[in-house]
Design an enzyme around this catalytic site. Structure first.
Site, PDB file in Angstrom:
ATOM      1  N   ARG A   1      15.466  23.675  43.847  1.00  0.00           N
ATOM      2  CA  ARG A   1      16.715  23.381  44.538  1.00  0.00           C
ATOM      3  C   ARG A   1      16.446  22.705  45.873  1.00  0.00           C
ATOM      4  O   ARG A   1      15.553  23.105  46.612  1.00  0.00           O
ATOM      5  CB  ARG A   1      17.480  24.684  44.766  1.00  0.00           C
ATOM      6  CG  ARG A   1      18.836  24.505  45.433  1.00  0.00           C
ATOM      7  CD  ARG A   1      19.515  25.852  45.577  1.00  0.00           C
ATOM      8  NE  ARG A   1      20.810  25.721  46.240  1.00  0.00           N
ATOM      9  CZ  ARG A   1      21.610  26.750  46.514  1.00  0.00           C
ATOM     10  NH1 ARG A   1      21.235  27.977  46.160  1.00  0.00           N
ATOM     11  NH2 ARG A   1      22.772  26.554  47.119  1.00  0.00           N
TER      12      ARG A   1
ATOM     13  N   ARG B   1       2.608  28.855  51.253  1.00  0.00           N
ATOM     14  CA  ARG B   1       1.869  28.974  49.998  1.00  0.00           C
ATOM     15  C   ARG B   1       2.353  27.914  49.017  1.00  0.00           C
ATOM     16  O   ARG B   1       3.476  27.405  49.132  1.00  0.00           O
ATOM     17  CB  ARG B   1       2.062  30.364  49.392  1.00  0.00           C
ATOM     18  CG  ARG B   1       3.479  30.674  48.977  1.00  0.00           C
ATOM     19  CD  ARG B   1       3.603  32.101  48.429  1.00  0.00           C
ATOM     20  NE  ARG B   1       4.934  32.364  47.884  1.00  0.00           N
ATOM     21  CZ  ARG B   1       5.991  32.674  48.602  1.00  0.00           C
ATOM     22  NH1 ARG B   1       5.881  32.771  49.926  1.00  0.00           N
ATOM     23  NH2 ARG B   1       7.163  32.899  48.026  1.00  0.00           N
TER      24      ARG B   1
ATOM     25  N   CYS C   1       3.807  26.002  45.833  1.00  0.00           N
ATOM     26  CA  CYS C   1       4.890  26.219  44.882  1.00  0.00           C
ATOM     27  C   CYS C   1       4.318  26.403  43.475  1.00  0.00           C
ATOM     28  O   CYS C   1       3.462  25.629  43.038  1.00  0.00           O
ATOM     29  CB  CYS C   1       5.843  25.022  44.911  1.00  0.00           C
ATOM     30  SG  CYS C   1       7.143  25.062  43.657  1.00  0.00           S
TER      31      CYS C   1
ATOM     32  N   THR D   1      11.661  29.906  52.436  1.00  0.00           N
ATOM     33  CA  THR D   1      10.961  30.424  51.254  1.00  0.00           C
ATOM     34  C   THR D   1       9.476  30.605  51.481  1.00  0.00           C
ATOM     35  O   THR D   1       8.810  31.324  50.732  1.00  0.00           O
ATOM     36  CB  THR D   1      11.160  29.484  50.053  1.00  0.00           C
ATOM     37  OG1 THR D   1      10.553  28.209  50.335  1.00  0.00           O
ATOM     38  CG2 THR D   1      12.643  29.292  49.748  1.00  0.00           C
TER      39      THR D   1
ATOM     40  N   CYS E   1       9.162  17.808  43.331  1.00  0.00           N
ATOM     41  CA  CYS E   1       9.449  19.163  42.851  1.00  0.00           C
ATOM     42  C   CYS E   1      10.912  19.288  42.416  1.00  0.00           C
ATOM     43  O   CYS E   1      11.820  18.811  43.104  1.00  0.00           O
ATOM     44  CB  CYS E   1       9.143  20.198  43.933  1.00  0.00           C
ATOM     45  SG  CYS E   1       9.338  21.904  43.371  1.00  0.00           S
TER      46      CYS E   1
ATOM     47  N   CYS F   1       5.886  23.219  40.972  1.00  0.00           N
ATOM     48  CA  CYS F   1       5.341  21.853  40.967  1.00  0.00           C
ATOM     49  C   CYS F   1       3.834  21.806  41.158  1.00  0.00           C
ATOM     50  O   CYS F   1       3.225  20.758  41.002  1.00  0.00           O
ATOM     51  CB  CYS F   1       6.028  21.012  42.038  1.00  0.00           C
ATOM     52  SG  CYS F   1       5.658  21.501  43.744  1.00  0.00           S
TER      53      CYS F   1
ATOM     54  N   CYS G   1       5.724  22.115  48.669  1.00  0.00           N
ATOM     55  CA  CYS G   1       5.917  21.444  47.381  1.00  0.00           C
ATOM     56  C   CYS G   1       5.557  19.969  47.455  1.00  0.00           C
ATOM     57  O   CYS G   1       5.437  19.386  48.531  1.00  0.00           O
ATOM     58  CB  CYS G   1       7.386  21.544  46.948  1.00  0.00           C
ATOM     59  SG  CYS G   1       8.078  23.195  46.910  1.00  0.00           S
TER      60      CYS G   1
END
Length: 376
Positions: A61, A83, A85, A50, A58, A88, A54
């Site tokens: 999933r 980058r 999230c 992704t 967080c 969170c 995080c």
């Protein structure tokens, strides 16, 4: 030894040995899986698929463990191309977390001084905190003691040196071992073989393995011609397989589920709390470790012993900490039931393969006591 900012699952499962405490997985990954907010500010995790990093808490999933990368700072995560999230908001963490900063200072000091003993007294002088506060805070956040962290880093440096083709003598001194006796006392059992043989990366060793589902997750069992040399638990087959191959890249390794089926069934039965055939083992250990491990195999199903109780029963009443280290070095989970050793107050204590697995094992064994057991 250079300080590392990034701890990937490959680092955890590849450069660290199976026999060494898998403390990053047991604490960092379990914190992610359990969305543990207590670890917010201690580390961040990012997901390669992704491109997002995080906080441990967080609610997104849960990612596959092989896609996870760990970082200690937002800056390190961003520099690696990830980058923040949006769910969170990890960048909203306070700029300074005293407990996280303490852990960072201790790790930095140990990494920068591999040849110095990582005693609480030495660390407290260097960091400027009382030994009690330093130990309590470090262990609360990482799940291990500063000494365990130092031992792991030293062993990792030794492995790197051996894998780079350096001699055992050069590798041991570069890693911070003060003498060859210290190396062979502690490292041989954790490497699973002598340092000289490990330097050959398993060359000439035939290892067969099988993977199966158990009540506590995926399990890999590996064996040589002499017996079972490894029983490990993990999140996925690919992780378990790649870990074994990275550990011994020159060994003759092949999967053989059918050949190892009876041994797999024996471990599965033990996990369910039932008697099962005894497994032949091909493991290395110091005399003290063998003393501890033999006693652990005599602890009855559903029973537990405290670390200090084990120490007394083997005739070493002051060696409770050494007993804990011997349990942590156990390379064959369940076959040697180190999960049956707990703290004095009944708290489960630590476990290389995660606290949830230890609690599940104990629960299964206790519940089996009230049920008729199949005859062996």
């Amino acid at each position: 030894m250079a300080t590392t900012q990034t701890l990937t699952m490959m680092d955890v499962q590849g450069t660290m040995p199976n026999q060494e405490q898998e403390f990053w997985r047991a604490n960092y990954w379990d914190a992610v899986a359990g969305r543990d907010g207590r670890m917010d500010g201690v580390f961040l995790y990012a997901v390669r698929t992704t491109g997002v990093y995080c906080k441990p808490s967080c609610s997104s999933r849960r990612p596959r463990p092989e896609n996870v990368v760990f970082f200690r700072t937002q800056e390190a995560a961003r520099q690696a191309g990830f980058r923040a999230c949006k769910r969170c908001r990890p960048d909203a963490l306070t700029a300074s977390n005293p407990n996280r900063d303490l852990v960072e200072k201790v790790c930095h000091y140990i990494d920068a001084n591999p040849d110095r003993p990582a005693t609480l007294e030495a660390l407290s002088r260097a960091i400027g905190l009382s030994p009690f506060h330093l130990q309590r805070t470090f262990k609360a956040l990482t799940g291990i003691t500063p000494r365990a962290y130092a031992d792991s880093r030293r062993l990792q440096a030794l492995k790197n040196g051996l894998r780079d083709g350096h001699s055992v003598t050069r590798s041991l001194y570069d890693a911070g071992y003060g003498s060859s006796s210290r190396l062979y006392e502690g490292a041989t059992s954790k490497l699973g073989m002598t340092p000289a043989r490990y330097g050959k990366q398993g060359s000439g060793v035939k290892i067969r393995y099988a993977i199966a589902q158990t009540p506590i997750g995926r399990m890999l069992l590996a064996a040589t011609s002499q017996g079972v040399c490894s029983v490990q638990f993990g999140e996925s087959d690919s992780t378990l397989e790649s870990e074994l191959r990275r550990e011994y890249p020159r060994a003759d390794i092949a999967r053989s589920d059918r050949a190892l089926a009876s041994w797999i069934r024996a471990v599965q039965e033990r996990i369910r709390g039932h008697h099962a055939m005894a497994l032949p083992l091909d493991i290395q250990a110091t005399a003290f470790q063998r003393l501890v491990w033999e006693h652990l195999r005599r602890i009855p199903y559903g029973g537990t012993r405290s670390y200090s109780e084990v120490a007394k029963r083997i005739g070493r009443p002051k060696a409770a900490r050494a007993v804990a280290r011997a349990c942590a070095a156990n390379p064959v989970a369940v076959a040697i039931p180190c999960h049956r050793v707990v703290r004095e107050n009944g708290d489960p204590g630590g476990y290389r393969w995660g606290m949830r697995r230890k609690q599940k094992l104990l629960s299964l064994e206790k519940s089996a006591l009230s049920q008729p057991r199949p005859r062996p």
